[in-house]
Each structure stands twice: as structure tokens, then as C-alpha cells.
Design an enzyme around this catalytic site. Structure first.
Site, PDB file in Angstrom:
ATOM      1  N   GLY A 310      28.720  46.372  47.318  1.00  0.00           N
ATOM      2  CA  GLY A 310      29.459  47.441  47.550  1.00  0.00           C
ATOM      3  C   GLY A 310      30.028  47.487  49.015  1.00  0.00           C
ATOM      4  CB  CYS A 315      33.600  47.300  47.240  1.00  0.00           C
ATOM      5  SG  CYS A 315      33.397  45.668  47.440  1.00  0.00           S
ATOM      6  NE  ARG A 416      32.160  39.007  41.653  1.00  0.00           N
ATOM      7  CZ  ARG A 416      31.895  39.681  42.473  1.00  0.00           C
ATOM      8  NH1 ARG A 416      32.132  41.072  42.446  1.00  0.00           N
ATOM      9  NH2 ARG A 416      31.199  39.185  43.557  1.00  0.00           N
ATOM     10  CD  GLU A 431      31.496  48.428  39.158  1.00  0.00           C
ATOM     11  OE1 GLU A 431      31.026  48.110  40.221  1.00  0.00           O
ATOM     12  OE2 GLU A 431      31.080  48.481  38.141  1.00  0.00           O
TER      13      GLU A 431
HETATM   14  P1  XMP Z   1      35.314  41.805  52.202  1.00  0.00           P
HETATM   15  O1  XMP Z   1      34.848  43.006  52.948  1.00  0.00           O
HETATM   16  O2  XMP Z   1      35.055  40.512  53.109  1.00  0.00           O
HETATM   17  O3  XMP Z   1      34.695  41.717  50.894  1.00  0.00           O
HETATM   18  O4  XMP Z   1      36.724  42.033  51.751  1.00  0.00           O
HETATM   19  C1  XMP Z   1      34.754  40.673  50.097  1.00  0.00           C
HETATM   20  C2  XMP Z   1      33.435  40.717  49.010  1.00  0.00           C
HETATM   21  O5  XMP Z   1      33.602  41.867  48.201  1.00  0.00           O
HETATM   22  C3  XMP Z   1      33.122  41.501  46.909  1.00  0.00           C
HETATM   23  N1  XMP Z   1      34.130  42.050  45.784  1.00  0.00           N
HETATM   24  C4  XMP Z   1      34.101  43.209  45.416  1.00  0.00           C
HETATM   25  N2  XMP Z   1      33.247  44.324  45.207  1.00  0.00           N
HETATM   26  N3  XMP Z   1      34.587  45.535  43.919  1.00  0.00           N
HETATM   27  C5  XMP Z   1      33.185  45.127  44.395  1.00  0.00           C
HETATM   28  O6  XMP Z   1      32.252  46.107  44.483  1.00  0.00           O
HETATM   29  C6  XMP Z   1      35.339  44.526  43.625  1.00  0.00           C
HETATM   30  O7  XMP Z   1      36.443  44.827  43.313  1.00  0.00           O
HETATM   31  C7  XMP Z   1      35.319  43.214  44.558  1.00  0.00           C
HETATM   32  N4  XMP Z   1      35.782  42.118  44.601  1.00  0.00           N
HETATM   33  C8  XMP Z   1      35.441  41.509  45.720  1.00  0.00           C
HETATM   34  C9  XMP Z   1      32.843  40.043  46.801  1.00  0.00           C
HETATM   35  O8  XMP Z   1      31.657  39.894  47.021  1.00  0.00           O
HETATM   36  C10 XMP Z   1      33.824  39.545  48.057  1.00  0.00           C
HETATM   37  O9  XMP Z   1      33.126  38.226  48.282  1.00  0.00           O
END
Ligand code: XMP
Length: 505
Positions: A310, A315, A416, A431
Site C-alpha cells: 500500500g 495504491c 494480483r 485497490e
Molecule cells: P510508486 O509509489 O513507485 O509505487 O508509484 C509503485 C508500486 O505500487 C504497487 N502497485 C499497486 N498497489 N494498488 C496497490 O495497492 C495498485 O493498483 C497498484 N499498482 C501497483 C506495485 O508494487 C508497484 O511497484
């Protein structure tokens, strides 16, 4: 284990990157001279401690190539059919090489249209021509095509225009030096290698020598090919996907879930690790956010643990599900297990500024994964969009509605978030969110600033390399007032710095 997580609620404090700063220290370090090499997995090292996220607005082949050239690695996302994802891996593995042992070829009776398509798909400028028994019969490059009218591509065959006389070739076991000499002496760009039976055994290209000089820090395998990682799930055709990616030459498989402690994800890791067909491939498992989560992954056999529930900029897990651990604490806790078992740790998500990279490493990570900070790069998938005179690129969570329920397209990434059984868009529980980030230009400029920021961190802390940063780095907790003091204040910013676009909360 002797470690006891929370006995009572509210006892433990969770900290984010913004809650701390690193203390300055006595130093003799010159920023440009620091060594940022690190362990990605048990067996792979890289010169820059950065990965690009397995997200459909961040990493496909172009981004993965740029990441590996600049000393990091890209994780090809899995919101693609198996064939398309394996193809993306193949493009990276074929993009440069010391010696290509399994070169792309074309047959003499192929049309020039077929050849043109092949060259465009793989970004190559020419191909060796082989007969049905793999004997080299010619070579066809841009030079041969230069004076051919594209209107004739359908009617002309490769054999009509290829070079077949005085072919410059080398033996299969030629040394790098001899290959370079032959290419220079004959002023040719491609050197096909021939085995004792006259069959094509490999290819060496001038481009690869130039690239090696241009990108001395590139992350490469033993054959001189760029390394690449790819995300997989754990349900349905995940095994087929893993096999196809392995056959395409992937270096690292990332078992990519929002909750790595799910039994199905751990089972998938155990199954891959038990199968000798995957011996040459490293496995990263994620995501987890606690000591126990990291330990479960390590016991399942992973070669690196990915941390983050998260923290990502897109996220919403923490608000939709009310679950997560602030990222600095998550990295600190998970890395305690990683250190105990000597398994590298990757801090995934929540990096807003270059200074957060150093904080993640001091908290115990060996590398960081970036999504939002790289989504605006030229190499990220998707077109630029213009809004109020400024350029942006789309960035969306893999748990967003758009990624989990794309209109008219199949989603391969719902599992996922453990929602593979949901069949209609109105039943998806997102999410993540969809949005846009400013366009930032080519990745190498962006990474230069990000890794450059880490060089500065290492200078202030007095660390010549990352292990030294991890032992010498000490945190101080700060207040909200101190955070405001840390950012530019009492000024109207008139110009964006390349590494600072404002205070994002
Ligand atoms: P940043 O902060 O670098 O984060 O933009 C990228 C990471 O976020 C995760 N990720 C998600 N987590 N919902 C989540 O809770 C999502 O829809 C989602 N999409 C990506 C993932 O680990 C990524 O590397």
C-alpha cells in the site's frame, strides 16, 4: 523465531520515508566516485539499485532495455497474453549481446515485406540468410535494401537482393578481439559465425561493441545479453506463463501479488524452486510488509523478497482494505528476516524523491522498485497527452478499474488482487487509481538524477558503497514542522528543478 510481533494493538509505530532524515556524518567521499552496486537477488548483482515496476504503464521491452543499460533492471508487467509477454522478454534479450548464439534469421524465399516486419519488430537492421538446414547462404542489411523501391517489397525475395558473394564470417569460437578486428578490417556491421559443418552458429554485431562502450554499467548475463525480469501470477495458466518466459530467456521471475503471504503464491514459489527446469532463473517473491511475511517467502525459497503493501503513489489498498504497514517500517521489519537468511530485500513503492532511495537502503533494502517516478519517461508504454500546454503520460495502478476491467480487453492481472473469479466490471473492488504524471523525457536523464541523489546521500553519510551506507546511516525522526522546513518554503517556485517538482503529500 525469537522475534515477537505486536503483542498488543497500538504499541508499534509505523513510519514512512517522510517521517525521518539521515544524519550527516564525517566524510571523505566524493559523490561521483561512490560504488552503488548491489545484490538484486541471491545470484544477480547490478550497478544501480533500481527496478522498474511490473505495471502496464511502466515496463515493457523499451523500458526494460533502458533500465538494464543504465545498470538497473525492468520487470515486464503481466497484463499481457503469455505470448505477448514472452515476446517482450525476447525483444530485450535480443536487443544486444556479446555474441548472439541463437540469432534471428530469414530464409532466401521470404519476401522483403516479411523481412521488413521482422526487422521492425526486433529493431534490427539486417539478418543472416540461411537455407532449411541452417547453412548460411547470404546476409541482408540496410545497405542491400537502400536502393530497392518499397513498392516492390511484396514481389521481391530476400535472395534477389541479399549479399551472397565474399561473405565475411568467423569461426564459432572466435575471440572478441578477433571479431572486432574482422568487422573493422572489412568495414561490415555484422559478422555471422559458422561451425565446422558450415551451419550458422552465432552472430556478432558492431552495434554491440558500441553499446558496451556506451553503457559500461549495464546489467548483463554471462552471454553479454541485457538482463530482464517478468511478473507472473499463481493461478490458472501461471505455470504456462512461467515456462514461456523461461524459454524466452528471462533472468528473473517475480511472483507478483498484492499479498505474498497468500498460500497459493507461496505454493507457486515452492513449485518453481523444486523444478530443475527453472534452475537458471532467479525468483523474487512479493509483496509482504512484515518480518513474518518475509520469513514465509524465504522459507518458500525466494532469491529476493519484495516489500510494500500500500505505499505506492496509485495504491488505495490501505484505505479500501485498511491494511498495510508504513513503508520505512515495513522495509526495516522485512529486512531483519532477509539479513538473518542472507536474502536480498527490495523496497517497492512510495519513493517520491531521490532522498527516499537512500532512506530505503539504510532501513535495510538492497534495491528499490519505482513506478510513478518512471511512468513519465519516454520509454514507458503509452503516448504523451497534452493538458493545459504541458505534456503528461498515463499512470495507473494494476489494481485500478482500468487495469482489472479494461473495456473490450482481457485483464490478466486481476489475480494480483485475488479477484480472478470476478467476471464483470461492476463487481471489481479496485485497490488502485488511474491518473497521469508529467512527461519526463528519456529514462537515462531521470535515472541520472535519481541515482545522482543517492550519490549525494552517500557523500553526506560518508559511505563509499552500499554496505557502508547501510551500517553508517543513522535516522532521526522528524515532526510535521520539520518536514515543511525540509521542502522549499516561503517562495513561489518559478522553475522546476529536474529532480524536484513540488511538495507531494
Ligand atoms: P510508486 O509509489 O513507485 O509505487 O508509484 C509503485 C508500486 O505500487 C504497487 N502497485 C499497486 N498497489 N494498488 C496497490 O495497492 C495498485 O493498483 C497498484 N499498482 C501497483 C506495485 O508494487 C508497484 O511497484
Amino acid at each position: 523465531s525469537t522475534y515477537k510481533p505486536l503483542a498488543t494493538p497500538f504499541q508499534q509505530l509505523g513510519l514512512a520515508y517522510d517521517d525521518v532524515l539521515l544524519l550527516p556524518n564525517e566524510t571523505d567521499v566524493i559523490p561521483s566516485e561512490v560504488d552503488t552496486s548491489t545484490r538484486l537477488t541471491r545470484e544477480i548483482t547490478m550497478k544501480s539499485p533500481v527496478l522498474s515496476s511490473a505495471m502496464d504503464t511502466v515496463t515493457e521491452a523499451q523500458m526494460a532495455i533502458a533500465m538494464a543499460r543504465n545498470g538497473g533492471i525492468g520487470v515486464i508487467h503481466r497484463n499481457l497474453s503469455i505470448e505477448d509477454q514472452a515476446n517482450q522478454v525476447d525483444i530485450v534479450k535480443r536487443s544486444e549481446s556479446g555474441m548472439i548464439s541463437d540469432p534471428l534469421t530469414v530464409q532466401p524465399d521470404a519476401t522483403l515485406t516479411d523481412l521488413d516486419k521482422l526487422c521492425a519488430a526486433y529493431h534490427v537492421s539486417g539478418l543472416p540468410v540461411v537455407d532449411k538446414d541452417d547453412h548460411l547462404v547470404g546476409i541482408i542489411t540496410n545497405r542491400d535494401m537502400r536502393f530497392v523501391n518499397p513498392d516492390d517489397y511484396d514481389s521481391l525475395r530476400v535472395s534477389d537482393v541479399m549479399t551472397k558473394e565474399n561473405l565475411i564470417t568467423g569461426p564459432a569460437d572466435i575471440s572478441k578481439e578477433d571479431a572486432h578486428r574482422l568487422l573493422a578490417q572489412h568495414k561490415v556491421e555484422k559478422l555471422p559465425l559458422i561451425d565446422g559443418n558450415g551451419k550458422l552458429a552465432g552472430l556478432i554485431t558492431v552495434k554491440d561493441f558500441v553499446k558496451t562502450e556506451q553503457y559500461p554499467d549495464a546489467t548483463k548475463d554471462e552471454q553479454g545479453r541485457l538482463r530482464v525480469a517478468a511478473g507472473i501470477g499463481f493461478l490458472g495458466d501461471a505455470w504456462q506463463r512461467a515456462t514461456a518466459l523461461m524459454e524466452a530467456g528471462v533472468d528473473v521471475l517475480v511472483v507478483d501479488t498484492a499479498n505474498g503471504e497468500a498460500r497459493l503464491a507461496l505454493d507457486m514459489i515452492r513449485r518453481i524452486k523444486a523444478d530443475h527446469a527453472f534452475d537458471g532463473v532467479q525468483i523474487i517473491g512479493g509483496n509482504i510488509a512484515t518480518y513474518n511475511g518475509a520469513k514465509a517467502m524465504i522459507e518458500a525459497g525466494v532469491d529476493a523478497v519484495k516489500v510494500g503493501v500500500g505505499p505506492g503513489s496509485i495504491c488505495t489498498t490501505r484505505v479500501v482494505a485498511g491494511v498495510g504497514v508504513p513503508q520505512l517500517t515495513a522495509v526495516y521489519e522485512a529486512s531483519r528476516a532477509c539479513k538473518e537468511f542472507d536474502v536480498p530485500c527490495i523496497a517497492d513503492g512510495g519513493i517520491h524523491y531521490s532522498g527516499d532511495i537512500g532512506k530505503a537502503l539504510v532501513a535495510g533494502a538492497d534495491s528499490v522498485m519505482l513506478g510513478g517516478l518512471l511512468a513519465g519517461c519516454e520509454e514507458a508504454p503509452g503516448e504523451k497527452v497534452l493538458l493545459h500546454g504541458k505534456q503528461y503520460k498515463i499512470y495507473r495502478g494494476m489494481g485500478s478499474l482500468g487495469a482489472m476491467a479494461p473495456r473490450g480487453k482481457k485483464s490478466y492481472s486481476k489475480d494480483r488482487y485475488f479477484q480472478a473469479d470476478v467476471t464483470t466490471a461492476d463487481k471489481v473492488v479496485p485497490e488502485g487509481v488511474e491518473g497521469q504524471v508529467p512527461y519526463r523525457g528519456p529514462l537515462n536523464y531521470v535515472l541520472y538524477e535519481l541515482v545522482g541523489g543517492l550519490h549525494q546521500t552517500m557523500f553526506y553519510v560518508g559511505a563509499h558503497n552500499i554496505p557502508e551506507l547501510q551500517t553508517k546511516g543513522k535516522f532521526i525522526r522528524i515532526t510535521d514542522a520539520a518536514l515543511r522546513e525540509s521542502h522549499p518554503h516561503d517562495i513561489v517556485m518559478t522553475k522546476e528543478a529536474p529532480n524536484y517538482t513540488g511538495f507531494h503529500s
